[in-house]
Design a protein around this motif. Structure first.
Motif, PDB file in Angstrom:
ATOM      1  N   ASP A   4       0.914  -1.160   0.083  1.00  0.00           N
ATOM      2  CA  ASP A   4      -0.053  -0.003  -0.018  1.00  0.00           C
ATOM      3  C   ASP A   4       0.872   1.161   0.173  1.00  0.00           C
ATOM      4  N   ALA A   5       1.727   1.330   0.846  1.00  0.00           N
ATOM      5  CA  ALA A   5       2.838   2.409   1.068  1.00  0.00           C
ATOM      6  C   ALA A   5       3.665   2.684  -0.396  1.00  0.00           C
ATOM      7  N   MET A   6       3.722   1.487  -1.409  1.00  0.00           N
ATOM      8  CA  MET A   6       4.435   1.545  -2.669  1.00  0.00           C
ATOM      9  C   MET A   6       3.478   2.503  -3.515  1.00  0.00           C
ATOM     10  N   GLU A   7       2.380   2.105  -3.432  1.00  0.00           N
ATOM     11  CA  GLU A   7       1.368   2.639  -4.519  1.00  0.00           C
ATOM     12  C   GLU A   7       1.318   4.156  -4.132  1.00  0.00           C
ATOM     13  N   LYS A   8       1.483   4.501  -2.940  1.00  0.00           N
ATOM     14  CA  LYS A   8       1.336   6.016  -2.464  1.00  0.00           C
ATOM     15  C   LYS A   8       2.856   6.712  -2.448  1.00  0.00           C
ATOM     16  N   PHE A   9       3.810   6.000  -2.792  1.00  0.00           N
ATOM     17  CA  PHE A   9       4.997   6.562  -2.792  1.00  0.00           C
ATOM     18  C   PHE A   9       5.390   7.484  -3.867  1.00  0.00           C
ATOM     19  N   PRO A  10       6.167   8.769  -3.638  1.00  0.00           N
ATOM     20  CA  PRO A  10       6.487   9.542  -4.884  1.00  0.00           C
ATOM     21  C   PRO A  10       7.024   8.921  -5.840  1.00  0.00           C
ATOM     22  N   ASP A  11       7.585   7.977  -5.776  1.00  0.00           N
ATOM     23  CA  ASP A  11       8.551   7.318  -7.129  1.00  0.00           C
ATOM     24  C   ASP A  11       7.150   6.717  -7.971  1.00  0.00           C
ATOM     25  N   SER A  12       6.213   6.517  -7.466  1.00  0.00           N
ATOM     26  CA  SER A  12       5.162   5.563  -8.453  1.00  0.00           C
ATOM     27  C   SER A  12       4.819   6.288  -9.492  1.00  0.00           C
ATOM     28  N   SER A  13       4.854   7.745  -9.698  1.00  0.00           N
ATOM     29  CA  SER A  13       4.583   8.273 -11.032  1.00  0.00           C
ATOM     30  C   SER A  13       5.767   8.071 -12.103  1.00  0.00           C
ATOM     31  N   TRP A  14       7.017   8.203 -11.425  1.00  0.00           N
ATOM     32  CA  TRP A  14       8.377   7.978 -12.252  1.00  0.00           C
ATOM     33  C   TRP A  14       8.129   6.477 -12.845  1.00  0.00           C
ATOM     34  N   LEU A  15       7.520   5.647 -11.924  1.00  0.00           N
ATOM     35  CA  LEU A  15       7.736   4.145 -12.455  1.00  0.00           C
ATOM     36  C   LEU A  15       6.481   4.019 -13.461  1.00  0.00           C
TER      37      LEU A  15
END
Length: 418
Positions: free
Chosen positions: A50-61
């Motif tokens: 869940d934290a991964m989905e909200k992590f800032p790098d998610s848009s970069w990925l």
């Protein structure tokens, strides 16, 4: 064997600490906004996902995924670039002669170039997945550290509560004895000073606990805390080549190699095939052929090696930089693994010593309490022994938590997810 034995010994104390952590806390000294709730059904892996989905790098990925799809679409194209259509009209000054030329020019793939583009697309997709795995491991490290920081601060807070309770009991006892004339008035002031110091310690411990809980919500963007998050120590003795961090940079190197191959296959440029028709008509003009014709031609560039070389060299520089970063990353990972492994051994040994110190300190404190009640020692001597006992108890509890934290950090160092 010694480390494993001590780790097994630490588990009951950790479970005891966990049960204390789940008990109803005392009312706060200072009001804090603390929306965190313990969720018995929540798992550590779920928290990380869940934290991964909200992590800032998610848009970069996500952008890496879109890039890979775009490259794949280019590799599926039958042409090497955008085609061109042309139309040309020419008329004689007399107005009696007309020429019309229409044509289409299509860039062609050089031999092997389309396959090279498809290889870049595959490497881009693989690199995106590897980057996501690396970021997820980084998120796991942040969550692990945040959770065990909360556990450590909870132990310190609970011990501060217990220390204040003991000190207040001693203060009440001293106050009664002063009223009876058994102790001088100065002892009440000394006991009150000790009580206020313990209250100050509790206030700071409470603040640190709130800060730790806030860090957790900041990282996870969640107010749910898993009830259990202890991990089993993985059986890996060294950094593996498939470590997510290494896999991520290896995928970047492989992609750069594919890009260099594709650049080389461009050669002097794209060959083009041109197809067109010509129309030659006139009005009572003997110069007109009164015909339509079809034509086809091929343009093949050559002699462009000198112009292509800088592009190849620039890509090779980028690849060399990635290789250097990989070597440095591997060294950093080995250092982190060594420190994690060493911390496990050191803290296991320290925990054994801390347990023994706790037992001795508790026995000594009980003896001194009897001596104080009997009037054999003064209050100052009792407070000194009490401070040592409380410190020893806290140290033993902290070591139990630290060992469990070290297990999680060791797993993190070798790249294993919960």
């Amino acid at each position: 064997m010694l480390v494993l034995h001590l780790l097994k010994i630490s588990l009951p104390i950790f479970l005891l600490a966990s049960s204390l952590a789940l008990a109803k806390p005392p009312p706060p000294i200072v009001e804090h906004e603390d929306p965190i709730e313990v969720d018995d059904k929540l798992t550590l892996s779920k928290v990380i996902s869940d934290a991964m989905e909200k992590f800032p790098d998610s848009s970069w990925l996500k952008s890496l995924e879109n890039e890979a799809n775009a490259i794949a679409q280019r590799g599926k194209s039958w042409t090497a670039g955008a085609s061109q259509a042309s139309l040309r009209f020419q008329e004689a000054a007399s107005g009696t002669l007309h020429y019309v030329d229409a044509g289409v020019q299509v860039p062609l793939w050089n031999p092997g170039q389309r396959s090279a583009e498809r290889a870049i697309a595959r490497q881009a997709e693989s690199s995106g997945a590897a980057q996501a795995a690396s970021v997820k491991l980084r998120v796991a490290g942040l969550v692990r550290s945040a959770l065990w920081d909360i556990a450590l601060q909870k132990i310190r807070h609970e011990q501060a509560v217990a220390d204040l309770d003991i000190t207040e009991q001693l203060y009440n006892k001293v106050q009664r004895r002063v009223e009876l004339g058994d102790l001088p008035l100065a002892d009440v002031l000394l006991a009150e000073t000790e009580r206020l110091q313990k209250l100050s310690t509790l206030t700071l411990a409470e603040a640190e606990l709130m800060h730790a809980r806030k860090r957790y919500t900041s990282i996870t963007q969640s107010t749910k805390l898993p009830a259990k998050y202890a991990e089993e120590l993985v059986d890996l003795k060294e950094i593996q080549h498939n470590h997510p961090v290494l896999a991520a940079i290896n995928s970047q190197i492989e992609r750069k190699q594919a890009e260099i191959k594709a650049i080389k296959l461009v050669g002097s440029g794209q060959s083009n095939i041109a197809i067109g028709i010509n129309s030659d008509h006139g009005s009572n003009d003997s110069r007109s052929n009164e015909t339509e014709s079809f034509n086809i031609g091929v343009n093949v560039p050559f002699g462009g090696e000198a112009h292509l070389a800088p592009h190849i060299a620039a890509a090779q520089v980028e690849m060399a930089k990635l290789i250097s970063e990989r070597e440095q990353l591997f060294r950093d990972l080995e250092q982190a693994h060594h420190e994690a492994e060493h911390n496990l051994k050191v803290n296991a040994a320290e925990f054994d010593i801390a347990k023994q110190l706790q037992e001795v300190a508790e026995d000594h404190f009980k003896m001194m309490q009897f001596s104080f009640s009997a009037g054999e020692i003064d209050l100052m001597d009792l407070l000194k022994v009490q401070a040592r006992a409380q410190l020893a108890i806290l140290s033993a509890k902290e070591r139990a938590i630290i060992i469990e934290r070290d297990k999680a950090l060791y797993n993190q160092a070798v790249g294993v997810m919960p």
